[in-house]
Write a protein that holds these residues in place. Structure first.
Motif, short mmCIF file in Angstrom:
data_model
loop_
_atom_site.label_atom_id
_atom_site.label_comp_id
_atom_site.label_asym_id
_atom_site.label_seq_id
_atom_site.Cartn_x
_atom_site.Cartn_y
_atom_site.Cartn_z
N GLY A 1 -67.08 73.48 -2.15
CA GLY A 1 -68.25 74.06 -2.81
C GLY A 1 -68.04 74.42 -4.26
N ASP A 2 -66.80 74.36 -4.73
CA ASP A 2 -66.54 74.67 -6.14
C ASP A 2 -67.17 73.60 -7.05
OD1 ASP A 2 -65.11 76.97 -5.64
OD2 ASP A 2 -63.13 76.00 -5.79
N PRO A 3 -67.87 74.00 -8.11
CA PRO A 3 -68.42 73.01 -9.05
C PRO A 3 -67.34 72.49 -10.00
CG PRO A 3 -69.05 75.22 -9.71
CD PRO A 3 -68.30 75.37 -8.42
N VAL A 4 -67.28 71.18 -10.12
CA VAL A 4 -66.23 70.52 -10.90
C VAL A 4 -66.90 69.49 -11.82
CG1 VAL A 4 -64.13 69.13 -10.80
CG2 VAL A 4 -64.61 70.79 -8.99
N LEU A 5 -66.50 69.47 -13.08
CA LEU A 5 -66.99 68.46 -14.01
C LEU A 5 -65.99 67.32 -14.09
CD1 LEU A 5 -68.91 67.38 -16.19
CD2 LEU A 5 -67.67 68.77 -17.87
N LEU A 6 -66.41 66.13 -13.65
CA LEU A 6 -65.61 64.92 -13.76
C LEU A 6 -66.04 64.18 -15.02
CD1 LEU A 6 -65.84 63.64 -10.06
CD2 LEU A 6 -64.24 65.32 -11.03
N ALA B 1 -69.37 77.53 -18.39
CA ALA B 1 -68.70 78.70 -17.81
C ALA B 1 -68.92 78.81 -16.31
CB ALA B 1 -69.18 79.97 -18.50
N ASP B 2 -69.93 78.10 -15.78
CA ASP B 2 -70.19 78.14 -14.33
C ASP B 2 -69.24 77.24 -13.56
OD1 ASP B 2 -72.42 79.83 -14.67
OD2 ASP B 2 -73.72 78.11 -15.09
N LEU B 3 -68.53 76.38 -14.26
CA LEU B 3 -67.63 75.43 -13.60
C LEU B 3 -66.37 76.13 -13.09
CD1 LEU B 3 -67.78 72.61 -16.29
CD2 LEU B 3 -68.99 72.60 -14.10
N LYS B 4 -65.84 75.59 -12.02
CA LYS B 4 -64.54 76.04 -11.54
C LYS B 4 -63.42 75.23 -12.18
CE LYS B 4 -61.41 78.04 -8.93
NZ LYS B 4 -61.03 79.45 -9.12
N ALA B 5 -63.69 73.92 -12.41
CA ALA B 5 -62.65 73.06 -12.95
C ALA B 5 -63.24 71.95 -13.81
CB ALA B 5 -61.80 72.46 -11.83
N PHE B 6 -62.42 71.46 -14.70
CA PHE B 6 -62.74 70.34 -15.58
C PHE B 6 -61.70 69.25 -15.33
CE2 PHE B 6 -62.29 68.69 -20.17
CZ PHE B 6 -63.30 67.74 -20.00
N VAL B 7 -62.17 68.07 -14.90
CA VAL B 7 -61.26 66.96 -14.60
C VAL B 7 -61.62 65.78 -15.50
CG1 VAL B 7 -60.31 65.46 -12.81
CG2 VAL B 7 -61.12 67.75 -12.21
N PRO B 8 -61.05 65.75 -16.71
CA PRO B 8 -61.30 64.62 -17.61
C PRO B 8 -60.35 63.47 -17.31
CG PRO B 8 -59.90 66.19 -18.70
CD PRO B 8 -60.19 66.77 -17.33
N HIS B 9 -60.67 62.30 -17.84
CA HIS B 9 -59.74 61.18 -17.79
C HIS B 9 -58.40 61.62 -18.33
CE1 HIS B 9 -57.73 57.48 -18.45
NE2 HIS B 9 -58.01 57.38 -19.74
N GLN B 10 -57.35 61.27 -17.61
CA GLN B 10 -56.00 61.70 -17.96
C GLN B 10 -55.38 60.73 -18.98
OE1 GLN B 10 -54.63 64.82 -16.25
NE2 GLN B 10 -56.86 64.79 -16.38
N ALA B 11 -55.98 60.72 -20.16
CA ALA B 11 -55.58 59.78 -21.21
C ALA B 11 -54.29 60.20 -21.89
CB ALA B 11 -56.70 59.65 -22.25
N ASN B 12 -54.19 61.47 -22.16
CA ASN B 12 -53.16 61.98 -23.05
C ASN B 12 -53.34 63.50 -23.01
OD1 ASN B 12 -52.33 63.17 -25.62
ND2 ASN B 12 -52.12 61.10 -26.42
N LEU B 13 -52.24 64.24 -22.85
CA LEU B 13 -52.37 65.69 -22.72
C LEU B 13 -53.02 66.31 -23.94
CD1 LEU B 13 -51.80 68.14 -20.93
CD2 LEU B 13 -49.56 68.32 -22.03
N PRO C 1 -62.84 79.01 -21.47
CA PRO C 1 -61.39 79.12 -21.24
C PRO C 1 -61.00 79.53 -19.83
CG PRO C 1 -62.21 80.95 -22.58
CD PRO C 1 -63.33 79.97 -22.48
N GLY C 2 -61.92 80.05 -19.04
CA GLY C 2 -61.57 80.52 -17.71
C GLY C 2 -61.47 79.44 -16.66
N ALA D 1 -74.07 66.62 -18.94
CA ALA D 1 -73.77 66.65 -17.52
C ALA D 1 -73.98 68.04 -16.94
CB ALA D 1 -72.34 66.19 -17.28
N CYS D 2 -73.55 69.06 -17.67
CA CYS D 2 -73.75 70.44 -17.21
C CYS D 2 -75.24 70.77 -17.14
CB CYS D 2 -73.02 71.41 -18.12
SG CYS D 2 -71.21 71.32 -18.03
N ALA D 3 -75.99 70.39 -18.17
CA ALA D 3 -77.42 70.68 -18.20
C ALA D 3 -78.15 70.00 -17.05
CB ALA D 3 -78.02 70.23 -19.53
N ARG D 4 -77.76 68.76 -16.73
CA ARG D 4 -78.43 68.03 -15.65
C ARG D 4 -78.09 68.62 -14.29
NH1 ARG D 4 -78.00 61.81 -18.06
NH2 ARG D 4 -78.99 62.38 -20.05
#
Length: 331
Positions: A309-314, A249-261, A274-275, A240-243
């Motif tokens: 405008g922040d890039p976010v990975l869903l 590291a260019d992402l502002k946030a990572f929003v994965p499925h909230q399955a389990n902490l 980590p940032g 997804a990042c490559a596409r």
């Protein structure tokens, strides 16, 4: 001209569109049920200790829908918010996609009821059942519809009443799953703000999460699912990042499925950036199936952690075993 002919004419006129270079999320909305269920309540039903739930799963509380907070009703509430946030109206929507795996019956489809309750004039409506990755699948379909020139504005909703499909006595599912809804309005843009999806499925392991025909309740092989998510899904994240032409590291946030902490924390370590901010809405919402990704996205934006405008990975994943990841720009 009768009503059916009039609506058909509106739909045909709406489809006289041109392909576009891209699409973007113009607005977000969310609905969280009114009934809060504590760990003490969930633990008593599942015959476990309250601290066991938080230590093993990371959830502190979850919400269950009331009798009137149905899959469709919650979706409508989230859609109304998303339309307001996008400064658009139901009449402007050409397609409504409802991501859900918890409709009480396969017919009628939930999206048609959402179209009716919203008062959309001539919108198509269909459901997508990709379980917990449903919103990400629906978002990819909406992006494709707009790029192809088939629709001008698409409303993607995700709504679940997972509490209807789990036994509160089952410690593997009862304390985990919950209810809620969220929605996004997708519109055309000259520069893509929803980047190509990286998706797939592992049907050979589909029996890890099933509905038992004799009880109507979900069964989940939790440990095997945990190993699959934390070991097998890195290529989708990287893809997804490559596409999108980005590195993690260019992402502002990572929003994965909230399955389990614990799964979320494991995936965040796998990314190796980590940032970036990682969504942990599961702590107060539980696992809300297809609704979990957009609910967590909405919560991060509302908290001020994300800006336009922040890039976010869903990243959605779950039963099937289906998964879908895409980078989007925050509206």
């Amino acid at each position: 001209m009768d009503e059916i002919e009039e609506l058909a004419g509106v739909a045909i006129a709406a489809n006289g569109l041109s392909p576009r270079l891209g699409a973007r999320i113009a607005g977000l909305g969310a609905f969280r049920p009114t009934t809060v269920v504590s760990n003490e309540q969930a633990a008593a039903a599942a015959s476990v200790e309250a601290q066991w739930i938080e230590q093993r799963i990371g959830i502190r509380e979850r919400r269950y829908g009331t009798s009137t907070e149905t899959v469709v009703a919650m979706a409508v509430e989230a859609c109304v918010q998303a339309l307001t946030d996008a400064a658009t109206t139901p009449d402007d929507i050409d397609v409504v996609i409802l991501a859900t795996c918890s409709m009480p019956s396969p017919m009628p489809n939930g999206a048609a009821s959402v179209v009716s309750r919203l008062g959309c004039r001539a919108a198509a409506g269909f459901d997508v059942n990709a379980a917990c990755s449903g919103f990400s699948h629906g978002l990819a379909v909406a992006d494709a519809l707009i790029r192809a020139g088939t629709a001008r504005q698409v409303l993607v909703a995700a709504s679940e009443r997972m509490s209807d499909w789990v036994s509160p006595r089952d410690r593997n599912t009862g304390p985990i799953f919950a209810d809620g809804a969220a929605a996004a309005v997708i519109v055309p843009t000259d520069q893509p703000e929803i980047f190509p999806v990286a998706w797939g499925s592992d049907g050979h392991r589909a029996d890890l999460i099933t509905i038992r025909p004799d009880t109507g309740h979900m069964e989940m092989a939790g440990r095997k699912v945990f190993r699959w998510t934390t070991n097998a899904l890195l290529p989708a994240i990287k893809g997804a990042c490559a596409r999108a032409g980005m590195a993690p590291a260019d992402l502002k946030a990572f929003v994965p499925h909230q399955a389990n902490l614990r799964i979320i924390e494991g995936l965040a370590r796998t990314i190796g950036a980590p940032g970036i901010v990682t969504a942990t809405d599961v702590i107060v919402s539980g696992n809300t199936g297809a609704a979990s990704v957009p609910l967590a996205f909405h919560a991060l934006r509302r908290s001020g952690a994300l800006h336009s405008g922040d890039p976010v990975l869903l990243f959605g994943f779950g039963a099937g075993l289906a998964y879908a990841a895409q980078v989007v720009l925050c509206p």
